[in-house]
Design a protein around this motif. Structure first.
Motif, PDB file in Angstrom:
ATOM      1  N   ASN B  74       5.120  27.270  19.263  1.00 32.35           N
ATOM      2  CA  ASN B  74       4.811  27.375  20.694  1.00 32.35           C
ATOM      3  C   ASN B  74       4.832  28.804  21.210  1.00 32.35           C
ATOM      4  OD1 ASN B  74       5.574  24.583  20.155  1.00 32.35           O
ATOM      5  ND2 ASN B  74       5.371  24.275  22.355  1.00 32.35           N
ATOM      6  N   THR B 119       5.429  19.302  21.655  1.00 34.19           N
ATOM      7  CA  THR B 119       4.337  18.830  22.489  1.00 34.19           C
ATOM      8  C   THR B 119       4.860  18.122  23.738  1.00 34.19           C
ATOM      9  OG1 THR B 119       2.842  18.601  20.600  1.00 34.19           O
ATOM     10  CG2 THR B 119       2.367  17.245  22.523  1.00 34.19           C
ATOM     11  N   TYR B 122       0.247  14.495  25.385  1.00 33.37           N
ATOM     12  CA  TYR B 122      -0.756  14.153  24.374  1.00 33.37           C
ATOM     13  C   TYR B 122      -1.785  13.224  25.020  1.00 33.37           C
ATOM     14  CZ  TYR B 122      -2.750  11.294  20.586  1.00 33.37           C
ATOM     15  OH  TYR B 122      -3.607  10.583  19.792  1.00 33.37           O
ATOM     16  N   VAL B 162       3.478  10.817  23.248  1.00 33.50           N
ATOM     17  CA  VAL B 162       3.903  11.987  22.479  1.00 33.50           C
ATOM     18  C   VAL B 162       4.893  11.611  21.383  1.00 33.50           C
ATOM     19  CG1 VAL B 162       5.154  14.171  22.607  1.00 33.50           C
ATOM     20  CG2 VAL B 162       3.504  13.590  24.386  1.00 33.50           C
ATOM     21  N   PHE B 205      -4.528  21.892  19.796  1.00 34.11           N
ATOM     22  CA  PHE B 205      -3.307  22.263  20.505  1.00 34.11           C
ATOM     23  C   PHE B 205      -3.611  23.362  21.525  1.00 34.11           C
ATOM     24  CE2 PHE B 205      -1.436  20.358  16.700  1.00 34.11           C
ATOM     25  CZ  PHE B 205      -0.354  19.660  17.234  1.00 34.11           C
ATOM     26  N   GLY B 344       1.285  23.873  23.537  1.00 30.91           N
ATOM     27  CA  GLY B 344       1.777  22.808  22.655  1.00 30.91           C
ATOM     28  C   GLY B 344       1.212  21.447  22.983  1.00 30.91           C
ATOM     29  N   ASP B 345       0.616  21.288  24.169  1.00 33.31           N
ATOM     30  CA  ASP B 345      -0.042  20.009  24.475  1.00 33.31           C
ATOM     31  C   ASP B 345      -1.094  19.724  23.405  1.00 33.31           C
ATOM     32  OD1 ASP B 345       1.442  19.661  26.751  1.00 33.31           O
ATOM     33  OD2 ASP B 345      -0.205  19.967  28.163  1.00 33.31           O
ATOM     34  N   LEU B 346      -1.204  18.438  23.066  1.00 35.67           N
ATOM     35  CA  LEU B 346      -2.152  18.008  22.031  1.00 35.67           C
ATOM     36  C   LEU B 346      -3.251  17.162  22.676  1.00 35.67           C
ATOM     37  CD1 LEU B 346      -2.979  17.575  19.028  1.00 35.67           C
ATOM     38  CD2 LEU B 346      -1.351  15.659  18.976  1.00 35.67           C
TER      39      LEU B 346
END
Lengths: 425, 425
Positions: B74, B119, B122, B162, B205, B344-346
């Motif tokens: 991250n 994350t 997501y 997530v 990501f 870091g979000d997917l």
């Protein structure tokens, strides 16, 4: 409609309450754990440094003290319920005996509130029968049924957006999105929502996790709940109508969800266990059947106020026990497919509506303005509103919640869940 | 159908690739940042301690070195793209000149892979025209349209879970849930899924965040993407059919999502920019229109293999450029209502299907087994499967992806995205 008694605005935070929150103040700008009593917060970090925690063992006391030194409540919530109960008893004893050191007290007027927990997952349910009856049809684009059959066999739920959960009193920006200009499947346009709404909900935070790949029996559901807050699931109804097919709500909910800042712990709410208002028909599957006596719901009174142009209007009232699917059933279903539940996860109960009416037969327990539109209920003073009876820029919505004893005396409250609408940018 | 060239199984990790991951090994059991070259990982924590980072300033070098000492990617991904590019160039130079210290190398065979990023959110899209054409109807419970009108005006997306995102090769437990025994609105039953499926997707990501309440122009979408992985959105089709109305998928997706472990960075993928396969009709809203030349897609070849009873079967192939809504359009739409995007979000691209057929006219680019059922396509060897052509306990699904140069030579690969089905418990 009476709303909560005036005393609540002064002191929802009684000895029977002792909610948990995360504060900062002019004395200490680093977010830290706290509880609240009357018009003061108690800095639990300082409290843990000052008072001796003589619990069952020295180690137990150290565990609690260390957890209270963190900047969120996650580590504390993850402790065994027995340890949390011992801290609660100690604070109550100290308050009764005047033994809380004055240096641990901070006036609530000097306190800034933060999100109380670090949240990994936020899911929102749709489990009030009256809410669904008032809403069904348009959103599901079906004329052949009112409420889909599946709704009666498992609590309906979707994943929502963690990054948009905000503490009271964060302002909410009117979102831009795509909507059908001339009704369902009309001309798509992109622009600010013209049908901005609130939803009266409660939320609960997870304490004990459920590991990924595992389930939990409904009998232990309570152990996994740290406590409750008020929750306003702001909704853009025109954007929602556009995007619901087939994946459900996304942008129409993801621009903001407000919560009240103090988590009222399960220990404080247990005395208000009661039967749910509705009898479930068909009866639930065995794994969703609450064991033993009929106390699977919580009797928490709720109200909605609108502040417009400086004037406060009472819009509606409700009660958590009105939910068709109780929080314990919700949580058991949620964990049931092995998704994993982590400490700090937030669950929204879904909009909580009732069937109450006033002397003229007008519905008085609607949980959102969309229900008012669908049921053609005038919700004073929205009848003259610019946005077809929806929220205007500058409007504030205030949710309140409280528990009463058998004589109708207020014993504890949740404080406000409040947010104000900013114009689109 | 050929699948990826054999060399990929040996060495997807070329000098042109240099993907990022988080590893542990027998030498160092604490998860730490790494890249991969050939049959080795390079421990980037040790590398940063050993090599001098003479970037534009000493401070820049320290920023990069500190980020590489963390247990997730991250902090590194949140650095300005220029700094990440400088590290990449240095590693490439060092590899060309034999200057990577041997103590930084770890055989991939000795490496355990972890989730590469922490994350917070997501989300998963539904943006392949061919996938939707093959699937529509049943899930949306409408007989009057194939694909709803809204689908063509904004990329369709839902929040997913997530806590259920797992690295390769985590086993996937067959989930229990409620399903209609006799088709839509038949008898509800609770039990293990009888229609367990995979979905061929890619995931990306987020690097640079989009603050809560703000939007971003599509022209800067690339800057917000750290890199891509392969993603298998495991799906329980019977549970999904039950729960879709009206809130969309929840349990049917939330029991597991597998990703490949190495993030191939945008810098490595830029040379494979290309036109999307489909021309968008109607043309997208202005804020979703890709500016300038027709290079808004990525040419990434994909394949799906099934391992059953020790034998490997090639099921299907596809290409990321087949998506109707490109990742840049997806991300711009996602951020558009102010939900906030965090490092870091997917984001899952949604199932990626194509329209290809073999010499007998049989579809060869189906992204999941549900499409095979709906389009009555025999996907050898599933024709004799116990679960109506769905996955059996013990089955393994392997996704692969790679990029080729103009002569069809493989330049880089993603490694495997792999998972095995465990029986319900």
């Amino acid at each position: 409609m009476s709303g909560p008694p005036p005393i609540l605005n002064q002191a929802p935070f009684t000895l029977e309450n002792l909610p948990y929150g995360v504060i900062s103040s002019s004395q200490n700008s680093t977010p830290h754990c706290a509880t609240a009593i009357g018009i003061h917060a108690i800095d639990l970090c300082k409290y843990a440094e000052t008072r001796e925690f003589n619990f069952d063992s020295v180690k137990d006391g150290q565990l609690v003290a260390n957890a209270l030194k963190q900047s969120t409540l996650n580590e504390f919530a993850a402790l065994p319920a027995k340890l949390r109960q011992q801290l609660r008893s100690k604070i109550q004893d100290d308050l009764r005996q005047g033994m809380v050191p004055i240096k641990c007290l901070v006036p609530l007027s000097d306190v800034k509130m933060h999100l109380p927990m670090k949240t990994g997952g936020y899911s929102d349910f749709y489990t009030s029968l009256e809410h669904c009856q008032n809403c069904s049809g348009e959103m599901t684009s079906s004329k052949t049924f009112n409420i889909p059959k599946n709704w009666f066999y498992a609590p309906s739920v979707y994943n929502s957006r963690v990054s948009s959960v905000v503490p009271t009193p964060t302002d909410i920006r009117r979102p831009k999105g795509v909507y059908f200009k001339d009704g369902m499947d009309g001309t798509p346009e992109y622009g600010p929502s013209q049908k901005l709404d609130f939803e009266l909900e409660m939320g609960y935070f997870i304490s004990k996790p459920v590991p990924y790949g595992e389930r939990m029996p409904i009998a232990s559901a309570k152990e996994h709940i740290f406590g409750f807050v008020l929750l306003n699931d702001w909704s853009a109804r025109d954007h929602q109508l556009f995007e619901m097919r087939p994946l459900g709500p996304f942008h129409s909910k993801g621009f903001g969800t407000s919560i009240s800042n103090w988590i009222v712990p399960m220990e404080a709410l247990e005395p208000y266990s009661c039967s749910p208002k509705n009898v479930q028909d068909p009866p639930p599957f065995e794994h969703l059947t609450w064991p033993g006596k009929a106390d699977g719901a919580l009797d928490i009174k709720l109200s909605i106020k609108l502040v417009r142009n400086g004037k406060t209007h009472e819009l509606s009232k409700s009660n958590l026990k009105y939910l068709y699917w109780t929080p314990y059933q919700q949580l058991t279903h949620h964990a049931g497919a092995g998704c994993g539940m982590e400490t700090g996860d937030l669950i929204g109960t879904g909009t909580i509506s009732g069937s109450g009416t006033d002397s003229q037969g007008r519905k008085t327990e609607l949980g959102c303005l969309y229900e008012a539109e669908r049921t053609k209920t005038d919700v004073v003073p929205l009848e003259n509103a610019k946005y077809n009876g929806y929220l205007e820029d500058g409007d504030e919505i205030v949710l309140e919640g409280w528990c009463e004893d058998a004589e109708g005396k207020v014993v504890l409250g949740f404080g406000e869940c409040r947010g104000k609408i900013l114009p689109a940018n």
